[in-house]
Structures are given as C-alpha cells and as structure tokens.
Design an enzyme around this catalytic site. Structure first.
Site, PDB file in Angstrom:
ATOM      1  N   GLY A  94       7.372   6.694  -6.478  1.00 19.22           N
ATOM      2  CA  GLY A  94       7.517   8.049  -5.946  1.00 19.22           C
ATOM      3  C   GLY A  94       8.139   8.065  -4.560  1.00 19.22           C
ATOM      4  O   GLY A  94       8.524   9.110  -4.049  1.00 19.22           O
ATOM      5  N   ARG A  95       8.196   6.901  -3.951  1.00 19.07           N
ATOM      6  CA  ARG A  95       8.790   6.858  -2.608  1.00 19.07           C
ATOM      7  C   ARG A  95       9.468   5.507  -2.382  1.00 19.07           C
ATOM      8  O   ARG A  95       9.474   4.988  -1.278  1.00 19.07           O
ATOM      9  CB  ARG A  95       7.741   7.092  -1.539  1.00 19.07           C
ATOM     10  CG  ARG A  95       6.577   6.139  -1.642  1.00 19.07           C
ATOM     11  CD  ARG A  95       5.921   6.073  -0.337  1.00 19.07           C
ATOM     12  NE  ARG A  95       4.675   5.367  -0.454  1.00 19.07           N
ATOM     13  CZ  ARG A  95       3.934   5.048   0.572  1.00 19.07           C
ATOM     14  NH1 ARG A  95       4.314   5.384   1.772  1.00 19.07           N
ATOM     15  NH2 ARG A  95       2.819   4.410   0.414  1.00 19.07           N
ATOM     16  N   ARG A 178      11.558  -4.217   1.127  1.00 14.88           N
ATOM     17  CA  ARG A 178      10.624  -5.230   0.637  1.00 14.88           C
ATOM     18  C   ARG A 178      11.313  -6.106  -0.390  1.00 14.88           C
ATOM     19  O   ARG A 178      12.119  -5.631  -1.187  1.00 14.88           O
ATOM     20  CB  ARG A 178       9.438  -4.473   0.068  1.00 14.88           C
ATOM     21  CG  ARG A 178       8.723  -5.081  -1.080  1.00 14.88           C
ATOM     22  CD  ARG A 178       7.416  -4.377  -1.257  1.00 14.88           C
ATOM     23  NE  ARG A 178       7.444  -3.487  -2.403  1.00 14.88           N
ATOM     24  CZ  ARG A 178       6.410  -2.723  -2.750  1.00 14.88           C
ATOM     25  NH1 ARG A 178       5.318  -2.700  -2.023  1.00 14.88           N
ATOM     26  NH2 ARG A 178       6.485  -1.967  -3.814  1.00 14.88           N
ATOM     27  N   ARG A 185       4.415  -4.455 -12.648  1.00 12.42           N
ATOM     28  CA  ARG A 185       2.983  -4.401 -12.350  1.00 12.42           C
ATOM     29  C   ARG A 185       2.190  -4.369 -13.647  1.00 12.42           C
ATOM     30  O   ARG A 185       2.760  -4.091 -14.710  1.00 12.42           O
ATOM     31  CB  ARG A 185       2.691  -3.095 -11.580  1.00 12.42           C
ATOM     32  CG  ARG A 185       3.528  -2.948 -10.333  1.00 12.42           C
ATOM     33  CD  ARG A 185       3.971  -1.489 -10.160  1.00 12.42           C
ATOM     34  NE  ARG A 185       4.966  -1.376  -9.076  1.00 12.42           N
ATOM     35  CZ  ARG A 185       4.648  -1.262  -7.792  1.00 12.42           C
ATOM     36  NH1 ARG A 185       3.397  -1.189  -7.428  1.00 12.42           N
ATOM     37  NH2 ARG A 185       5.594  -1.207  -6.879  1.00 12.42           N
ATOM     38  N   ASP A 254      -1.760  -0.560 -10.693  1.00 14.76           N
ATOM     39  CA  ASP A 254      -0.343  -0.387 -10.333  1.00 14.76           C
ATOM     40  C   ASP A 254       0.012  -1.188  -9.095  1.00 14.76           C
ATOM     41  O   ASP A 254       1.188  -1.269  -8.730  1.00 14.76           O
ATOM     42  CB  ASP A 254      -0.016   1.101 -10.113  1.00 14.76           C
ATOM     43  CG  ASP A 254      -0.949   1.749  -9.099  1.00 14.76           C
ATOM     44  OD1 ASP A 254      -2.169   1.719  -9.323  1.00 14.76           O
ATOM     45  OD2 ASP A 254      -0.463   2.262  -8.084  1.00 14.76           O
ATOM     46  N   ASN A 255      -0.991  -1.793  -8.454  1.00 13.71           N
ATOM     47  CA  ASN A 255      -0.718  -2.592  -7.266  1.00 13.71           C
ATOM     48  C   ASN A 255      -0.945  -4.074  -7.513  1.00 13.71           C
ATOM     49  O   ASN A 255      -1.143  -4.840  -6.571  1.00 13.71           O
ATOM     50  CB  ASN A 255      -1.607  -2.120  -6.106  1.00 13.71           C
ATOM     51  CG  ASN A 255      -1.231  -0.721  -5.630  1.00 13.71           C
ATOM     52  OD1 ASN A 255      -0.111  -0.263  -5.874  1.00 13.71           O
ATOM     53  ND2 ASN A 255      -2.142  -0.048  -4.979  1.00 13.71           N
ATOM     54  N   ASP A 264       2.020  -4.297  -2.361  1.00  8.19           N
ATOM     55  CA  ASP A 264       1.523  -2.989  -1.933  1.00  8.19           C
ATOM     56  C   ASP A 264       0.479  -3.094  -0.832  1.00  8.19           C
ATOM     57  O   ASP A 264      -0.705  -2.909  -1.038  1.00  8.19           O
ATOM     58  CB  ASP A 264       1.018  -2.160  -3.119  1.00  8.19           C
ATOM     59  CG  ASP A 264       2.161  -1.327  -3.680  1.00  8.19           C
ATOM     60  OD1 ASP A 264       3.295  -1.493  -3.200  1.00  8.19           O
ATOM     61  OD2 ASP A 264       1.927  -0.511  -4.580  1.00  8.19           O
TER      62      ASP A 264
HETATM   63  P1  AMP Z   1       0.447   3.547  -3.345  1.00  8.28           P
HETATM   64  O1  AMP Z   1      -0.801   4.139  -2.786  1.00  8.28           O
HETATM   65  O2  AMP Z   1       1.516   3.301  -2.318  1.00  8.28           O
HETATM   66  O3  AMP Z   1       0.200   2.363  -4.207  1.00  8.28           O
HETATM   67  O4  AMP Z   1       1.052   4.677  -4.280  1.00  8.28           O
HETATM   68  C1  AMP Z   1       0.446   5.165  -5.443  1.00  8.28           C
HETATM   69  C2  AMP Z   1       1.400   6.112  -6.125  1.00  8.28           C
HETATM   70  O5  AMP Z   1       1.637   7.254  -5.299  1.00  8.28           O
HETATM   71  C3  AMP Z   1       2.770   5.546  -6.439  1.00  8.28           C
HETATM   72  O6  AMP Z   1       3.230   6.143  -7.623  1.00  8.28           O
HETATM   73  C4  AMP Z   1       3.586   5.994  -5.263  1.00  8.28           C
HETATM   74  O7  AMP Z   1       4.964   6.033  -5.554  1.00  8.28           O
HETATM   75  C5  AMP Z   1       3.035   7.374  -5.010  1.00  8.28           C
HETATM   76  N1  AMP Z   1       3.196   7.787  -3.621  1.00  8.28           N
HETATM   77  C6  AMP Z   1       2.496   7.340  -2.547  1.00  8.28           C
HETATM   78  N2  AMP Z   1       2.922   7.941  -1.421  1.00  8.28           N
HETATM   79  C7  AMP Z   1       3.922   8.780  -1.767  1.00  8.28           C
HETATM   80  C8  AMP Z   1       4.769   9.682  -1.045  1.00  8.28           C
HETATM   81  N3  AMP Z   1       4.657   9.854   0.279  1.00  8.28           N
HETATM   82  N4  AMP Z   1       5.682  10.376  -1.759  1.00  8.28           N
HETATM   83  C9  AMP Z   1       5.790  10.224  -3.086  1.00  8.28           C
HETATM   84  N5  AMP Z   1       5.024   9.406  -3.817  1.00  8.28           N
HETATM   85  C10 AMP Z   1       4.096   8.688  -3.173  1.00  8.28           C
HETATM   86 MG    MG Z   2       1.342   1.156  -5.221  1.00  9.24          MG
END
Ligand code: AMP
Ligand code: MG
Length: 496
Positions: A94-95, A178, A185, A254-255, A264
């Site tokens: 998502g980012r 990265r 995953r 997912d991590n 992550d």
């Molecule tokens: P994370 O906590 O980084 O492992 O992210 C968990 C999920 O949330 C993943 O699908 C990320 O892509 C999404 N995500 C986390 N932060 C953002 C953000 N600021 N914008 C869009 N998606 C996000």
């Molecule tokens: Mg993640």
C-alpha cells in the site's frame, strides 16, 4: 515527462514475468523536493550499482520514486496476511513499489523496493507515505542486523521528500530504498489460497523454489521441500534474533519473508535489561509479539503457510496434513540447534554438555531478577574469564551481585572441564557477543535530531558505530550504555 536515466546494473524485477494478478502495475507519485539523506555505498558496491550515479540528482530522482529507470515498470505486490491473528484477505504493497532488481556479487537476485513512495491499488484509504522517523529506524536497525550477521533486508538509501505526512502530528516525509532477496511473504501464499486460486499458488510456489530453494526442485515432493526449507530458515532466523535480544514487534504473516530474512522493520527494538515478556510496540497491547513469544509465533505463522500449501503437498488431504505437521515439528529441532549452539558460544563453551542449557538458563534468570542488561552482561563475561568468582566486572551489572557470583561459580566449574580451549575462548565470546546494538533510546535520539532539528549527524554516527558491532571502537563507549531512567523508551510506533 520526466527523463528516464540509464541505471547500469539495474533491471526490471523478474516478479513482473509472473501473471498480472500477482501485482498492480503502478504509476509513480512524484514528490516535490527529493533530497538524499544517505546512500549506502558499500551495499551499492555489493550490488554492482554505481554509487556516483545513485548519489546524483538522476539517481536520487529514482530513489524518491520521481522517475523510473529506463525500461522499468514499478510494481505493487499483492499479498494477504494475518494481522495480530486476524486474517485480512487483501493487504498488498500500500505504500511500497518494487522498482527493480540488481545482482549480488554471488549472482543472487536482489529486489529493490521503495517504501513510502505513494499510493497504490492496495493503499486502502491510507496515504502511501512514510514518515522520516520510521525510515531512519528501518535504516539503522536493518543495517545493524546485517552487521551482526543476521539475515535481513538492507537499506540502500533514504531520502526526504520535502512533503509533510500527517500522523498524530505532521512529520517530514521520507522514503527508504530497501533491498531484499525477494518480497514474497507467507501472506503472498495466503493471498492465492484465500481466493482458491490453485494455479496462482502453484506458480508462486514454483517461483519461490527457483528463486530461494532451487535444490527443492529436484526432491520427490518439491512443495514439501519448499515448506521444510522455509521452516528451517525461519527457525534459524528467529533463533538469531533471540540470541541478540531483538524484538521484531509485528510478526504478522505478511511480515514474514519466505527467504528467511528479517523484513518490515516497524516498531522493532532491542531489549535492554533482560525480561522474557519485553514488548515495545505501541500496537501490541496484548504482548502477542513479546520477546519470548517469537519462536512460538513463528511456528504459528508457518502453520498458516503450511495450510496454504496443503493442496500442493499431496492428492489426499490426510496425507498432506500429516506431511505438513511433520514438517512443522522440525522447527523446534532447527531452532534449538542454532539457539543452543549460540548460547554456548555466548558463554565461551566449545563442547556440548547436558548441563549447559540449565547453566545458560540460570544466567538469564539471574539477569531477569536483577534487571541486568542482556547485551552488557554477555559482552562483559569475556573480561571475567580470568577473574576469580566474586570478582570481575560483570557482577556490578546485577542489583544483587551475589546472584551473579553464585552463577559464576557454576560457570567457572563448567569452563574448567575444557581447559584446552582457554586460548580461543575470549576471541570467540567477543565475536558473538556484540558491544554495540541499536539501543532504542539512541535510535529515538537520532530520530529526534533529524525530525526536530534536521540534524542528521547523530544518524550518521550511529550507523557508522553499528557497522562494527563486535569492535571496541574507543571513544564510542557511550553507545554501549543502557538508557538512564529518563532516557528509557517504553513504546515504539509503526508510524503508519
Ligand atoms: P506494515 O504495518 O508496514 O507491515 O503494513 C501493513 C499493511 O498496511 C500493508 O499492506 C501496507 O502496505 C499497509 N500500509 C501501512 N502504512 C500505509 C500507508 N501509510 N499507506 C498505505 N498503506 C499502508
Ligand atoms: Mg508489512
């Protein structure tokens, strides 16, 4: 239309050859004023990337997601995942954007991903951005892990975007580039399994085998071999975390990388004083991902992976389940192998005696009862090899020094059983017990200087110190200290 510079040694990610439903082809979301914080030149060299190009305006434009190199299409990868035990059928990048691949000196493919590069089809209403604090934390901690010899994604570069991101308060925006063996995953397998997409699952499994465990392809049951390999890799990884006091913080499926790299870096941290229940993450109220839970959670996650693979393991479900269960049982053996060997080395023991584990357990118990610092105690033991029990410096790290003295008597007796190793013992201990770890209060300090004062010199210094975690580094001793009471950081934030 931005220019598309050449970037030698940088290629379209091979993931792009997989079916379209594996990812979303993404447009870039340029930022107003990209500025390089740091380029990891040694890593660039390992990847045969020209550091002068990547440090130039054209290179920084790529690292900021403003331009993509010639012939490269960025991708946001699809995945699902269990987050704190709850299944989410669609997460995805998502980012983050996979912007290409480079090759390590050993010929291995390394993916390069921009994290914080803007919205994608998987952003679910969020902004697709990253704040400077979490970007610096990922850079510092992932590079520290690499220097400790622990499998991990790396940080090739960090840039600021010149834009604000809005969290609790406005924060400077940043992007980390990265580098990973791949971004597959456990959640990637779950994505296809949740859709009943058998074909996709098989394609993914074949790709993962070819990429990470090519020997599995020749086995009678390649998919079982894949599962066994991932289980072994994760077991070894988590054992390595435990041996240095690392707490990942968000071990959602997912991590967890199929390659067995740490991935992550969110609210991760290293433990200061030893306590098995230690939690730092602000979002882990229940302590699900506490220090001592990590091996158990890894098994739980791997069981989720095994479930997705059942249809590939055997024609009959019973046979498949039995095979998966047998494979999951191997986790403990693989974990114990690395963890127990690691503990013995930390104590300076070469041979393997039945009393060694209780001996190590006794030290950990004494540390826990005395709020002793995990890293300092192990590092200090090498200096006490010659000291008679009741003397030496390690005892001063315990509130009740007698607790350590009592343990040290047992330790000395045990050491005396293998006197032939005396000469190499100190060197071994100093090569496995780091002096410098990314202490959470130091990471916080670096972040505060950068965010509040645009001062990146503390970040530079910390990165340099952590690149040599086992060296003495005269003048840098302050980085070894645990936090004073007012420096203690109790909670770390994902910044998402
Ligand atoms: P994370 O906590 O980084 O492992 O992210 C968990 C999920 O949330 C993943 O699908 C990320 O892509 C999404 N995500 C986390 N932060 C953002 C953000 N600021 N914008 C869009 N998606 C996000
Ligand atoms: Mg993640």
């Amino acid at each position: 239309m931005p220019s598309r510079p050449e970037a030698a040694g940088f290629f379209q990610a091979s993931y792009a050859t997989l079916p379209e439903r594996f990812f979303a082809r993404a447009d870039l979301a340029p930022v107003v004023a990209p500025k390089l914080i740091k380029l990891n030149r040694p890593l660039a060299a390992e990847l045969s990337l020209d550091a002068d190009f990547w440090g130039s305006d054209d290179g920084v434009a790529i690292l900021a997601g403003n331009v993509s190199p010639k012939d490269v299409q960025p991708l946001a990868l699809a995945y699902a995942g269990h987050q704190f035990g709850q299944f989410v059928p669609q997460l995805g990048d998502g980012r983050a954007l996979l912007i290409g691949e480079a090759f390590g000196r050993d010929g291995s493919r390394r993916e390069i991903q921009l994290k914080g590069s803007g919205r994608t089809r998987f952003s679910r209403g969020a902004d697709g951005r990253a704040a400077l604090g979490p970007v610096l934390r990922e850079y510092v901690v992932s590079e520290a892990m690499a220097a400790l010899g622990i499998p991990t994604t790396r940080a090739l570069a960090a840039v600021t975007t010149g834009e604000a991101v809005y969290r609790e308060q406005p924060q400077p925006g940043a992007i980390v580039a990265r580098v990973a063996a791949s971004h597959i995953r456990i959640g990637t397998f779950q994505y296809f399994a949740a859709r009943g997409d058998h074909e996709g699952l098989k394609t993914l499994a074949d790709y993962a085998i070819e990429r990470h465990y090519p020997d599995a392809a020749a086995k009678d049951n390649p998919y079982l071999a894949l599962l066994e390999n991932v289980i072994a890799a994760q077991a070894r990884l988590v054992a390595r975390w435990m041996l240095v006091g690392f707490i990942h913080g968000v071990m959602n499926t997912d991590n967890m990388s199929i390659s067995g790299e740490t991935i992550d870096y969110g609210p991760c941290a290293f433990m200061d004083s030893y306590h098995p229940g230690t939690v730092f993450s602000s979002i882990d109220a229940g302590g699900r991902y506490a220090y001592a839970n990590q091996p158990r959670i890894a098994v739980w996650n791997l069981a989720r992976l095994a479930e997705t693979l059942l249809p590939l393991l055997a024609g009959s479900e019973d046979v498949a389940v039995a095979a998966a269960e047998a494979a999951l049982k191997q986790f403990q053996t693989a974990y114990d192998g690395v963890f127990h060997t690691g503990l013995r080395r930390k104590l300076g023991l070469f041979a393997d005696y039945p009393e060694d584990l209780p001996l190590a357990g006794g030290l950990l118990e004494a540390m826990s009862a005395n709020e002793a610092d995990f890293t300092l105690v192990f590092r200090s033991l090498a200096g006490d090899l010659e000291a008679p029990a009741g003397e030496g410096t390690t005892r001063t790290l315990f509130t009740r020094s007698e607790d350590f003295d009592e343990w040290a008597r047992r330790w000395k007796e045990r050491l005396a059983r293998e006197p032939e190793h005396d000469a190499g013992r100190r060197a071994m201990m100093l090569s496995v017990n780091p002096k410098y770890i990314p202490r959470n209060h130091r990471v916080e300090e670096v972040i505060r200087a950068a965010v509040d004062r645009s001062d990146f010199s503390p970040f530079e210094e910390l990165v340099a110190v952590l690149a040599k975690p086992f060296d003495e580094q005269p003048g840098m001793e302050r980085y070894t200290n645990p936090p004073l009471p007012d420096e203690r950081v109790l909670r770390t934030f994902c910044g998402t």
